[in-house]
Each structure stands twice: as C-alpha cells, then as structure tokens.
Design an enzyme around this catalytic site. Structure first.
Site, PDB file in Angstrom:
ATOM      1  N   GLU A 193      30.150 -19.176 -14.626  1.00  0.00           N
ATOM      2  CA  GLU A 193      29.403 -20.430 -14.749  1.00  0.00           C
ATOM      3  C   GLU A 193      29.990 -21.395 -15.780  1.00  0.00           C
ATOM      4  O   GLU A 193      30.086 -22.592 -15.530  1.00  0.00           O
ATOM      5  CB  GLU A 193      27.933 -20.168 -15.097  1.00  0.00           C
ATOM      6  CG  GLU A 193      27.079 -19.698 -13.941  1.00  0.00           C
ATOM      7  CD  GLU A 193      27.171 -18.215 -13.685  1.00  0.00           C
ATOM      8  OE1 GLU A 193      27.818 -17.503 -14.497  1.00  0.00           O
ATOM      9  OE2 GLU A 193      26.609 -17.744 -12.693  1.00  0.00           O
ATOM     10  N   HIS A 262      15.163 -14.038 -14.997  1.00  0.00           N
ATOM     11  CA  HIS A 262      15.400 -14.867 -13.813  1.00  0.00           C
ATOM     12  C   HIS A 262      14.227 -15.792 -13.507  1.00  0.00           C
ATOM     13  O   HIS A 262      14.074 -16.249 -12.389  1.00  0.00           O
ATOM     14  CB  HIS A 262      15.676 -13.990 -12.590  1.00  0.00           C
ATOM     15  CG  HIS A 262      17.005 -13.298 -12.621  1.00  0.00           C
ATOM     16  ND1 HIS A 262      17.276 -12.259 -13.478  1.00  0.00           N
ATOM     17  CD2 HIS A 262      18.135 -13.513 -11.919  1.00  0.00           C
ATOM     18  CE1 HIS A 262      18.525 -11.858 -13.283  1.00  0.00           C
ATOM     19  NE2 HIS A 262      19.070 -12.598 -12.348  1.00  0.00           N
TER      20      HIS A 262
END
Lengths: 459, 361
Positions: A193, A262
């Site tokens: 990322e 998450h």
C-alpha cells in the site's frame, strides 16, 4: 441420521445467494471434499464442498434459484446405512425449536452489522433534472460505471490497486474494467500500500489522473503518509504550482464480523486534513455522481465507500453524464421538528429512524453530508434554523468525530437557533469486538437514533 | 532462464553484450563504467560544470550565514561537499523530458537544474517572491516548469513518488526518465523496497540515486545498515547496481550516461550509489559531534569535488585567471540573490488561505 445441507455464508457480508448449479443429483454418493454445487454471491461464484460422506437424498432447492437465504436447507444427505430415497424434506420446525437451534448457528441478522443496513429507499436527488428516467443499480455497479465512463472520457485516468484487474476487484467494484481498458490502465499491484499510494501520487504529480483502490481503508493506514504529506500538502507547499489530481477509494467503516483491525471509519481522520477533499456517499446515485466529480477534480480526493452498501440497489438516473457537486449536502427527507445529520451508511439508519419517528408525530429532516471536507455548513445550519434541534448519527468512533465537528459548528454559528443540546449517536468508544453480541452492542443502530431524537425533542 | 537472456528477448538492447552468467545484468553496468570511468569534456563543458558546483557551494555557504542571522528558519540542510552528484547527474539528463525528485537537501539539485538562485534564496527566507511563494521553505520547493518535482520532507517518500513519475513517463510513452535521489538513511525505509519491486516488475524508466554521504543524520552507515554497499540493494529485485565516486563529477557524468542508455532502452530501473560526503551537519542545528574534525578535514583536503575539477581544468590548460573570473561572477550572483531574499516582502496575509485546494466547491 440424515444430514441437512444448508446454504453456506461464503463471505463476511453474504446474506443470500443464487444456487447456480448442482454438480450432484439425488442418489449420488459423495465423499468429504466433493464439490456439491456452485453458489453465486454478489461478489463471486463459489464452490460448495461436502463435509460429510453419504448419499444425496433430497435436493430441496433447485438450481437457478436466486435469493436463497443463508442457513436455508438446500439438500439432505443420507448417512451410512440409511436409505436415501426414504428421506423426505424436514418438517417445518416450531418457532421455539428454531429459536433454540439458531442460537448456536449461523444467523446473520443477529450480528451488529446487519443492524447497520437499513431497508429504506432514497428519494430522487433534486440535483437530477426533472423527468430523468431512473434505473435500478447497486452501489457497486454505480461505482464501476463512474470509473468506466471517466476512463472513456479521459485517457489519463487509470485504476491501480490490489486485485483490481484480473481478479475483477476484491469486492468486484472494478469488474470488467480490465477487459475494456486493458492492462495498461487497470493495474494489479503487489500487496504494498505505501508503495503504490506513492507511485499513484507521483503519477498524479507527473500529470496523470490515478484512481487508487485500497482493498479497504484499514490498509490505507500503511499509506497514509502519501495521502496526507505527499498528496494533500503539495499544492500549498508549492505555492499552487504542483497539482495532485488523484482519487484514493475503497470500502471504509465496519464490515461484518471482521473484528477491530478491519472495521474502522476513517472519515474523521481524513476530514481533519486541509488540502484533501473527502467524500462518503450513501446511495448509488451519489456514489456515481460524486466519484465522477472526484476523478475530474484537480484536488486529491479520499473517496470512502462502504462494503455493506455495495450490494444494495437504489434508483440511479439514466443520464449521459451524471456528475454531482462536491461539497454539497443533500436533504434526504424534509421535516420540521428535528434534524438528523449523517453520512455514508448512517444515512439509511437516519431515514429508518425518521420513518419510525413519523409514527410518533415527530417530523424529522434527514441530511446526508455526502462530502465531509469541505463540509456544507450552510445546509446544516439552515436546517437547524428551521428545526432548532439536531442529532448527528455516525457509524464511527464518537471522539473527535464528524459528529464532534457538526456540534462545534452548531455551537459557533447556530447557537441562537438551538432549543436543545445537539446529541451525537455513534459507535461505542471501543475497538470493534468480534463476538456477534458485542459487535451488536458496539455499533450504532436505528433505535439509538430514535431515542436520541426523542431526547432532543424532550419527548 | 538467465536474466541476461530475458533482457535480450525483451527486444531492448542491453548496454553491453550479455554473458551467460545469470547475474550478469546486475553487474553489467558497473563493468561498463569500470571499463571507461570518466566522461571526457571539452573545456567549455568542464568550465560549466565547475561554475555550477561553485555556485552551489557559495549559495549554500550564504544560506548558512543567513540562517545564523535568523533570516532562514526551521530546518535547512546544506549540500556542501556533495555538489558533484547533482551537477554530474543532471548534466546528462534531457531537461525537456526527464524528471527529477529528491528529499529535503534540495537546494543543490535546483541550482544544478538552472533554476534562478534568487527565487530559491527568497523561498529560504520565506518571501512572496520565493519559488513556493514563501509557503514551502527549504525542504519544499518545486519547479514543474523544470520538471523538478521537489523537495520532499518525509524521508524516503520521494522514492515512491519518483517511481510514480516514471510510471507517468511510461504511461505517456514520452521517452522520459525519472531520477529519484535519496540518502543512505532513506535507503532503510520500507517504501524504498516496495518501489524497487514495482519499478523492476513494470520496467519503469527510473534511476534510483543513493547519495551515500556516510551519515543518516548522526548515525554512521555501518551503525544503521546491515548492507553498507547500497548499490547491491537492488539485487533482490534484479535491479542492476552501480557504485560511483560521487566526488568526481566526470565519473558521475559517465555513470549517468551508462545508466540512462540502459533505462531509456526500456530495460527498467538502475540503482546507483554515489559515495560522497557532506561537510556540514545534517541540518543547520546539527553540531556533528558524531565524527571528528580530522575526518572532515581529510575529505576536504583529499577528495573535495571542486578541487578535483580544478585539477582537471588545469590539465586542459585553463589558467587561474579564468577560474577567478567565474568565482567573481558566482559571488556576485549569490550576493544578489541574498539581497533579493532579504529585501523581498513576506507573503500578504491573504495568501494564508490560497492554494489549499485548486478548485472551489
């Protein structure tokens, strides 16, 4: 003893699916690991394997059936020594028995995230021209169409991220883009990322228009330095010389039973940063119109989607070029007694609460902020001036939230219009727990919004 | 399959003839440089390189003085000692198509690009006439016109951003190469390797330039790096490495040419380590107690890049008088830029809210 085969949940958010194909027929012997059927979810076609050995007794749900709820018995397997042909469909259980068995079995409605998805429709956006034909579209399709249309329009636009190309998107938002635009413009990255956020930002500085997909915004924390330090600040630091027209997009907020790492809403984080535009749409029309606007913007945009809403269908205007204004809130429901301000998935809950409150004689106005930065203070304050009472509903942590900001705005610029303190309804101030009952307790829901509205209305 | 063979099959001609060795590509550029280490300039070219290096040195010395007077604030990282790196590399670039990006020690790179010293110095003093209109400062300067993309304050960020610039070159097929400079300290950042991986995977046209000045702020290379030969650090990604004497501008220039030929041919990235030295502290506020005066003095006496060029100029028959003429011109130029930077007005208060966003919403 006969074994019931139930419709499996094949993803954290799956509630129902299509039984696409049976690969066995009644009377077939199956062993553990044999593929029994193909099941289509909104994201993918999955294979359903046998766990137990036995003989297929009765197939209860025919292939091709859509909308089969998770937990529905789809077939019955005869165990060793049983006569498969003698097995019949299970008799309907009594309610009490069902409640007892369900307590220990898969029942998505009992988890917290089910309570986040409101069963409401949104009204047509007044921005959409009168007489426009409407079609039904999921938010997922609306987002995909927005990207595809902008890629057709401007060859500087490309999409980059993990699994966006060959896999067709981890959540299938980029489905079909590779086929239409090719590998030059729809680019699978390694799991990296920080690196690809930087490459995207550099490409934007170099004159391209990247759309960077994060599989979820939870992973964008690895990349947040580029979003904030590189993308957001460069135009200012360069005295307006160096543009960074980039869109960072992906699902944000709590998903279903995926636990604390998450499940976070990063809206307040990014909305804190000058130099960024932050958008968090709710329905399909806003998702499409605002994503197109985001891709065309000369500013860096953080575009926060919500996985739980991807599969929801809404009315979408059939326009050649449906682009909506950034920085404008939308009045989702007009009312005179109280204003409920929300954004993203909270909007559905706010609308659901408003419907309930109408039954109690409270006429609530619902505002969808849509853009979190720059925030449409005018619309919020105008509504406050009308209703004099306000509740902010936000699926996210309460501390230093968008709700906090709305309350500050009301104190600074709307104090004389307030007939009661503004109340915020957010998630509980804890990392999101995994256990279904705790998750349910931690997340915002409609009853809490209804209760807060009653409180500010002194009812 | 041997790597050299893959390169051959990609259709792009390698800089040198492929050998059978699987790792040939990784050291082929180094070998090409070793075979012919120094660029051969004519007198005019060498004088030009000399002038640029002297300009950087005098400019930085003046910036140091202005910092001491309180006219420059915050962090200010000087490039004194490292001049041959930016000047040598950038002299080989094509300014019409190639792009450059670096970290916060960026004044030298801008000067090497021919950007007006006045607007750089005015940025250091935070004035309206500065290249970032006074809103960036020493670490945040950009010139899109010169394809100079900063000037980045976060250690290592420019490596991923530079890979993005290279991505844009490749996407547009404009033939440009990106050059991303970073230090031996930044070389330990994770995103550097994320970028190496993608740059090699996608054969991006980029030269990664590690300016190894021996110290990551106060940490000597050997105290912070398991592999101190930074040019080897691309090996895991099949990126060829080059080790270059960053104190010799002609070797730097030659290395740049070797690397550019390879990258422009579509072979993907090159990793170049330039061994250099900074005479001053990490920033103006660093007393540099982590090394001895003798160490610095030794480099000044034996390896100084400007003295090195002077010897080469003498060998070409350039006399002292010609150098004095250049020195005089540079001093005047730097004095002028300092005056400009001191006398220019600060940005108007109304500039506070400009350029936060490009568009109005």
């Amino acid at each position: 003893m006969a074994i019931e085969l139930k419709m499996p949940a094949l993803s954290p958010t799956m509630e129902e699916g299509k039984l696409a194909r049976w690969l066995v027929k009644e009377g077939d012997e199956v062993a553990s690991g044999d593929i029994l059927a193909e099941i289509e979810t909104d994201k993918a076609t999955m294979e359903f394997e046998a766990v137990d050995e036995g003989t297929v007794g009765k197939i209860l749900v025919a292939e091709g059936t859509e909308g089969v709820k998770v937990g529905t018995v789809i077939a019955v397997l005869a165990g060793e020594g049983e006569d498969a042909s003698a097995i019949s469909a299970p008799a309907p259980k009594s309610e009490a028995a069902e409640a007892q068995s369900d307590a220990s079995q898969n029942k998505p409605a009992d988890t917290g995230t089910a309570q986040l998805v409101a069963d409401v429709q949104t009204k047509k956006d007044p921005e959409v021209p009168h007489g426009t034909n409407m079609k039904t579209s999921t938010v997922r399709e609306a987002l995909r169409d927005a990207m595809a249309e902008e890629m057709r329009r401007d060859d500087r636009v490309f999409v980059m991220g993990e699994e966006v190309a060959e896999y067709q998107g981890a959540y299938k938002v980029t489905q079909g883009l590779l086929e239409e635009f090719g590998a030059q413009r729809v680019i699978d990255t390694p799991i990296t990322e920080y690196g690809f956020a930087g490459i995207g930002t550099g490409a934007a500085m170099g004159g391209l228009r990247p759309v960077i997909e994060f599989m979820t915004f939870n992973f964008a924390m690895q990349a947040i330095d580029h979003i904030i330090n590189s993308a957001a600040k460069t135009n200012y630091m360069s005295g307006g010389q160096m543009r960074c027209p980039i869109v960072f997009r992906g699902p944000n907020g709590a998903a279903a039973r995926v636990g604390a790492q998450h499940s976070q809403n990063y809206g307040p984080w990014y909305a804190n940063v000058p130099g960024l535009v932050v958008i968090a749409p709710y329905d399909a029309s806003d998702a499409k119109g605002l994503l197109k606007a985001a891709i065309r913007s000369d500013d860096p945009v953080v575009f926060l989607e919500n996985e739980l809403v991807y599969g929801r269908s809404f009315e979408l205007p059939e326009l050649d070029d449906h682009v909506l204004p950034i920085g404008k809130a939308r009045i989702m429901r007009e009312g005179k007694d109280v204003t409920i301000v929300s954004y993203s998935i909270g909007v559905g809950l706010a609308l659901e609460a408003a419907e309930q409150l109408a039954g109690e004689g409270i006429d609530a106005e619902v505002i969808d902020l849509r853009t979190l930065r720059p925030l449409d203070k005018e619309t919020v304050l105008a509504s406050l001036a009308k209703t004099n009472r306000m509740v902010v509903a936000e699926e996210g942590f309460p501390v230093c939230s968008i709700a906090s900001e709305i309350i500050a705005i009301c104190m600074e610029d709307g104090f004389d219009d307030l007939d009661a303190p503004v109340v915020r309804v957010c998630n509980e101030d804890v990392p999101l727990p995994y256990a279904a009952n705790l998750e349910k307790l931690a997340l915002i829901d409609t009853p809490r919004i209804v209760e807060a509205v009653r409180k500010v209305c002194y009812r | 399959m041997p790597k050299a063979k893959i390169d051959a099959e990609s259709g792009a001609a390698p800089a040198v003839t492929p050998a059978q060795d699987e790792d040939f590509a990784l050291h082929s550029l180094q070998e090409a440089l070793a075979a012919d280490r120094r660029y051969t300039p004519n007198k005019e070219e060498l004088l030009n390189l000399y002038e640029q290096m002297v300009l950087i040195r005098r400019f930085e010395e003046r910036a140091g003085q202005l910092y001491g007077l309180g006219l420059i604030g915050g962090f200010c990282h000087l490039y004194i000692g490292q001049e041959a790196v930016a000047v040598g590399l950038q002299s080989a670039l094509d300014s019409n198509r190639d792009s450059v990006i670096t970290g916060y020690r960026d004044h030298g790179h801008m000067l090497a690009y021919g950007i007006d010293p006045k607007v750089i110095m005015a940025e250091l003093t935070g004035r309206e006439a500065g290249i970032s209109r006074g809103k960036g400062g020493s670490m945040h300067m950009f010139s899109v016109e010169h394809k100079f993309y900063g000037g980045h304050g976060i250690v290592g960020a420019q490596v991923s951003l530079g890979a993005g610039l290279a991505f844009a070159h490749k996407y547009r097929e404009d033939g440009g190469v990106a050059m991303a400079y970073f230090g031996d300290g930044a070389a330990n950042q994770g995103q550097v390797y994320e970028s190496f991986n993608m740059a090699a995977l996608w054969k991006l046209p980029i030269i990664f330039v590690i300016e190894n000045n021996g110290y990551a702020m106060g940490t000597a290379v050997k105290r912070g790096s398991a592999e101190t030969h930074f040019y080897r650090r691309g090996t895991a990604f099949r990126i060829p490495g080059m080790q270059v004497d960053g104190m010799d501008v002609l070797e730097v220039r030659k290395a740049a040419e070797v690397a550019l030929e390879y990258v422009r041919a579509g072979n993907g990235p090159v990793l170049m380590e330039l061994n250099t030295y900074r005479y001053r502290g990490h920033s103006m506020s660093d007393p540099a107690k982590y090394r001895s005066r003798e160490e610095v003095q030794d480099v000044r006496e034996k390896r100084d890049p400007i003295e090195h060029v002077k010897q080469d100029l003498a060998a070409l028959g350039v006399d002292e008088a010609a150098l004095k003429e250049i020195d005089k011109r540079v001093r005047a130029q730097v004095a002028e830029s300092a005056d400009f930077a001191e006398s220019s007005p600060e940005p108007a208060p109304s500039e506070l809210y400009t350029d936060v966003l490009v568009e109005r919403y």
